[in-house]
Design an enzyme around this catalytic site. Structure first.
Site, PDB file in Angstrom:
ATOM      1  N   HIS A   1       0.821  -1.213   0.000  1.00  0.00           N
ATOM      2  CA  HIS A   1       0.000   0.000   0.000  1.00  0.00           C
ATOM      3  C   HIS A   1       0.854   1.262   0.000  1.00  0.00           C
ATOM      4  O   HIS A   1       0.366   2.349   0.299  1.00  0.00           O
ATOM      5  CB  HIS A   1      -0.948   0.019   1.209  1.00  0.00           C
TER       6      HIS A   1
HETATM    7  S1  FES Z   1       1.751  -0.592   3.322  1.00  0.00           S
HETATM    8 FE1  FES Z   1       0.125  -1.887   3.692  1.00  0.00          FE
HETATM    9  S2  FES Z   1       1.089  -3.683   4.336  1.00  0.00           S
HETATM   10 FE2  FES Z   1       2.719  -2.353   3.972  1.00  0.00          FE
END
Ligand code: FES
Length: 228
Positions: free
Chosen positions: A193
């Protein structure tokens, strides 16, 4: 004439037997229907205490008490010893076996990790990042204004030796494994993410709420690292 007499006797006998059966049947009916029939059992006085005096010891009362205490004490000691052994055996069985304990700690030879390189060690099923930091990286890590960080932490509080950064390779957002030497801050980048960690493993950008976690570790010798 004789056969007539015999037939008469047989008839009389069968009539007598039939009347006996009828009488028996009628007796049964009477017993079942009669609620006031006397009980065949004798009433017992349950409040009467039997006399046990003939079983009682005729010896000295103190001697008897001493024997009783000795027996109770001995049985108590034997029971306690048995209970202790049982608990000990149970705990021994429940404790981790030697191979599990061996896996609980991992030894790393630091002499094999060149400066400016990362290695990933598997420890208790999780990746651990070990980075041999350069002097420039250490300086960069220390130059950050801690108050500006999402999870404020000094670099010095995250390392035991400035040149060795040891941390869990598990993103604090949802648990992905970040990629080393990547991201906007020259540290680690989590592609799941988009979380960016700096060269001290501190969260700088993205959804992760916390810095990468530091596990328990130690340096028992100059070039030896023990994780766990
Ligand atoms: S940014 Fe979501 S798991 Fe690493």
């Amino acid at each position: 004439m004789a056969s007539l007499t015999t037939a008469t006797r047989a008839l009389a006998r069968s009539s007598a037997i039939r009347s006996t059966r009828v009488a028996a049947l009628s007796t049964t009916a009477t017993v079942r229907g009669d609620a006031a029939a006397p009980s065949p059992f004798k009433p017992v006085d349950s409040t009467k205490v039997p006399d046990y005096s003939k079983y009682m010891s005729k010896g000295n009362k103190n001697t008897n008490a001493l024997i009783s205490y000795f027996m109770v004490g001995t049985m108590g000691a034997i029971s306690a010893a048995g209970a202790k052994d049982t608990v000990q055996e149970f705990l021994k069985n429940m404790s981790a076996s030697a191979d599990v304990l061996a896996m609980a700690k991992v030894e790393v030879d630091l002499a094999t990790i060149p400066e400016g390189k990362n290695v990933i060690i598997k420890w208790r099923g999780k990746p651990v990042f070990v980075r041999h930091r350069t002097a420039a990286e250490i300086e960069e890590a220390n130059s950050v204004k801690v108050e500006s960080l999402r999870d404020p932490e000094q670099d010095a509080d995250r390392v035991k030796k400035p040149e060795w950064l040891v941390m869990l390779g598990v993103c604090t957002h949802l648990g992905c494994v970040p990629i080393g030497e990547a991201g906007d801050y020259g540290g680690w980048f989590c592609p799941c993410h988009g979380s960016h960690y700096d060269i001290s493993g501190r969260i700088r950008k993205g959804p992760a709420p916390l810095n990468l976690e530091i596990p328990a570790y130690d340096f028992p010798e100059e070039d030896k690292l023990i994780i766990g």
